[in-house]
Structure formats: structure tokens, C-alpha cells
Design an enzyme around this catalytic site. Structure first.
Site, PDB file in Angstrom:
ATOM      1  CB  SER A  78     -17.528 -12.545  27.640  1.00 41.16           C
ATOM      2  OG  SER A  78     -17.429 -11.741  26.407  1.00 41.16           O
TER       3      SER A  78
HETATM    4  N1  SAH Z   1     -16.485  -7.449  26.296  1.00 42.83           N
HETATM    5  C1  SAH Z   1     -17.726  -7.181  26.068  1.00 42.83           C
HETATM    6  C2  SAH Z   1     -18.274  -8.119  24.943  1.00 42.83           C
HETATM    7  C3  SAH Z   1     -19.542  -7.772  24.392  1.00 42.83           C
HETATM    8  S1  SAH Z   1     -20.354  -8.584  22.966  1.00 42.83           S
HETATM    9  C4  SAH Z   1     -18.359  -7.534  27.437  1.00 42.83           C
HETATM   10  O1  SAH Z   1     -18.196  -8.465  27.985  1.00 42.83           O
HETATM   11  O2  SAH Z   1     -19.442  -6.639  27.557  1.00 42.83           O
HETATM   12  C5  SAH Z   1     -19.276  -7.972  21.555  1.00 42.83           C
HETATM   13  C6  SAH Z   1     -19.459  -6.544  21.276  1.00 42.83           C
HETATM   14  O3  SAH Z   1     -18.889  -6.351  20.206  1.00 42.83           O
HETATM   15  C7  SAH Z   1     -20.758  -6.105  20.945  1.00 42.83           C
HETATM   16  O4  SAH Z   1     -21.247  -5.018  21.694  1.00 42.83           O
HETATM   17  C8  SAH Z   1     -20.873  -5.648  19.667  1.00 42.83           C
HETATM   18  O5  SAH Z   1     -21.832  -4.536  19.292  1.00 42.83           O
HETATM   19  C9  SAH Z   1     -19.522  -5.092  19.351  1.00 42.83           C
HETATM   20  N2  SAH Z   1     -18.935  -5.262  18.111  1.00 42.83           N
HETATM   21  C10 SAH Z   1     -19.261  -6.276  17.083  1.00 42.83           C
HETATM   22  N3  SAH Z   1     -18.575  -5.683  15.928  1.00 42.83           N
HETATM   23  C11 SAH Z   1     -17.798  -4.614  16.216  1.00 42.83           C
HETATM   24  C12 SAH Z   1     -17.045  -3.777  15.588  1.00 42.83           C
HETATM   25  N4  SAH Z   1     -16.620  -3.810  14.142  1.00 42.83           N
HETATM   26  N5  SAH Z   1     -16.617  -2.578  16.127  1.00 42.83           N
HETATM   27  C13 SAH Z   1     -16.937  -2.380  17.297  1.00 42.83           C
HETATM   28  N6  SAH Z   1     -17.745  -3.204  18.134  1.00 42.83           N
HETATM   29  C14 SAH Z   1     -18.160  -4.271  17.472  1.00 42.83           C
END
Ligand code: SAH
Length: 208
Positions: free
Chosen positions: A52
Site C-alpha cells: 500500500s
Molecule cells: N498490507 C499489505 C497489503 C498487501 S495487498 C502490504 O502493504 O504489503 C492485500 C493482501 O491481502 C494480498 O497479499 C492478498 O493476497 C491478501 N488477501 C486477500 N484476501 C485475503 C484473505 N481472505 N485472507 C488473507 N489474506 C488475504
């Protein structure tokens, strides 16, 4: 990054600012993007997911109002950058990720920073529930993927006085919501900025 993108906007929680000064963002991005790691934007982290934008990370973290004693749940470990900030600002962090290679890479980054108060869980089987029932309730819950609606499974895991920060909306545009369970157990809702996250996948999210 912290001065131009965080302090000069509306982030004033000193603990959040200090944590962002302390945690290097470049180790959480792929090598090809390391030179852009402190820019004002989200970046690809592989597997069609993104780390993000630093400002959104700061804003969501500030809304959790962490003091250092909390048990925190994060849904969407991704790169682990947000996780590292939570680990610095709270007592214990439980973070769930559905894409195994991302979780494994995040684990390495967290270990390299000696952040050992984080438990990671890989939710890669179909039908895995969103949330972490065995460890509930949580003082703070952060969802870093966009949901079509507020998952009840998460508000159910909020402690009294606990806060849930989650982007809710369509797959291309969401509103950042903060839901607080007050001391009587009632839920209060507050909405802030518009944002754009990758989708939250699962039963109370979007279909894969
Ligand atoms: N906070 C992270 C955001 C990554 S993007 C950063 O800044 O790096 C969001 C993430 O949520 C992705 O890696 C995706 O695989 C994960 N995601 C989506 N649905 C999910 C779920 N039900 N449980 C766990 N992770 C999930």
C-alpha cells in the site's frame, strides 16, 4: 517520505511517525522496485498484489490508536510492511495471508528486523474463514484488502473498545471505514477517505 507524505498531510500520532521512521520500506518491495520504495504510491509485490501507499498505511495505523499493549489482527500480510509497523506499535500481531510465497517472504523480512511478536498464518485453502477465531478477541483489526461489505466474522472478533479498520466498496473503489465496539458492546461506524485496494478474497469477501 515521512516528512513529505505523512507529517505534511494529517498524520499526527507521534508513535506512528516514529515507527515509520524506523522501519525501512525498501526491504519489503521487490529488488526491481527498491529505488521507488519511498515514493508516494503503492507498488507491485508479485502474485498480482501490491504494497500500500505509505500515506494510507500511516492513516490506517493511526486509526487503530495503538498504545503498545494491544493484541492486533491483520488480514492481508502481503509484503509484511504494515505488519512490521503493527509489531513495533502493539504487543502482539496475528497476520493472515492467502498467498503462500508472499507470507514466506514477509516472514523473512520480519525476522531480519527481529520482529518476533508476529504470528503468521497462511489461509490458502478454499473456504478458509476470514479472521482468527482461536485468538479472538482483538483490540484492533486491520484489513488491507477491499471488502464488498463489513465481514461480521471480524466485528464478532473485536474486543470491547476495539477498532476495526477496513476498506469497503466495489472492486475498484472503496471507502476507508473505522468500526469501534464501544464499552456497551455496540458498534459505531466512521468513514474517512476513498481508497483502492486489491480484493479481499473469501466467504465474506470477493470470489477468487
Ligand atoms: N498490507 C499489505 C497489503 C498487501 S495487498 C502490504 O502493504 O504489503 C492485500 C493482501 O491481502 C494480498 O497479499 C492478498 O493476497 C491478501 N488477501 C486477500 N484476501 C485475503 C484473505 N481472505 N485472507 C488473507 N489474506 C488475504
Amino acid at each position: 517520505m515521512v516528512q513529505d507524505q505523512i507529517v505534511s498531510r494529517d498524520i499526527s500520532d507521534r508513535r506512528v511517525i516514529d515507527a515509520m521512521l524506523k522501519i525501512p520500506r525498501h526491504i519489503f518491495v521487490q529488488e526491481a522496485f527498491a529505488a521507488q520504495a519511498y515514493n508516494d504510491k503503492s507498488l507491485p509485490i508479485g502474485e498480482k498484489q501490491t504494497i500500500s501507499q505509505p500515506y494510507i498505511v500511516a492513516l490506517m495505523t493511526e486509526k487503530l490508536a495503538l498504545t503498545g499493549t494491544e493484541k492486533v489482527l491483520e488480514i492481508g500480510t502481503g509484503s509484511g510492511y504494515q505488519t512490521a509497523l503493527l509489531a513495533t506499535l502493539a504487543d502482539r500481531v496475528y497476520s493472515a495471508e492467502r498467498i503462500r510465497p508472499l507470507a514466506l517472504r514477509a516472514r523473512k523480512c520480519l525476522d531480519s528486523l527481529k520482529l518476533f511478536n508476529v504470528q503468521l498464518r497462511i489461509n490458502d485453502s478454499e473456504g478458509s474463514p476470514i479472521g482468527w477465531e482461536e485468538e479472538a478477541p482483538f483490540d484492533a483489526i486491520i484489513v488491507t484488502a477491499g471488502a464488498p461489505a463489513i465481514p461480521e466474522v471480524l466485528t464478532d472478533q473485536l474486543a470491547l473498545g476495539g477498532r476495526l479498520v477496513i476498506p469497503v466498496g466495489t472492486d475498484s473503489n472503496q471507502q476507508l471505514l473505522t468500526i469501534t465496539r464501544n464499552s456497551d458492546g455496540e458498534l459505531q461506524y466512521d468513514s474517512s477517505v476513498e481508497c483502492r485496494f486489491v480484493p479481499l478474497i473469501g466467504k465474506q469477501g470477493w470470489q477468487a
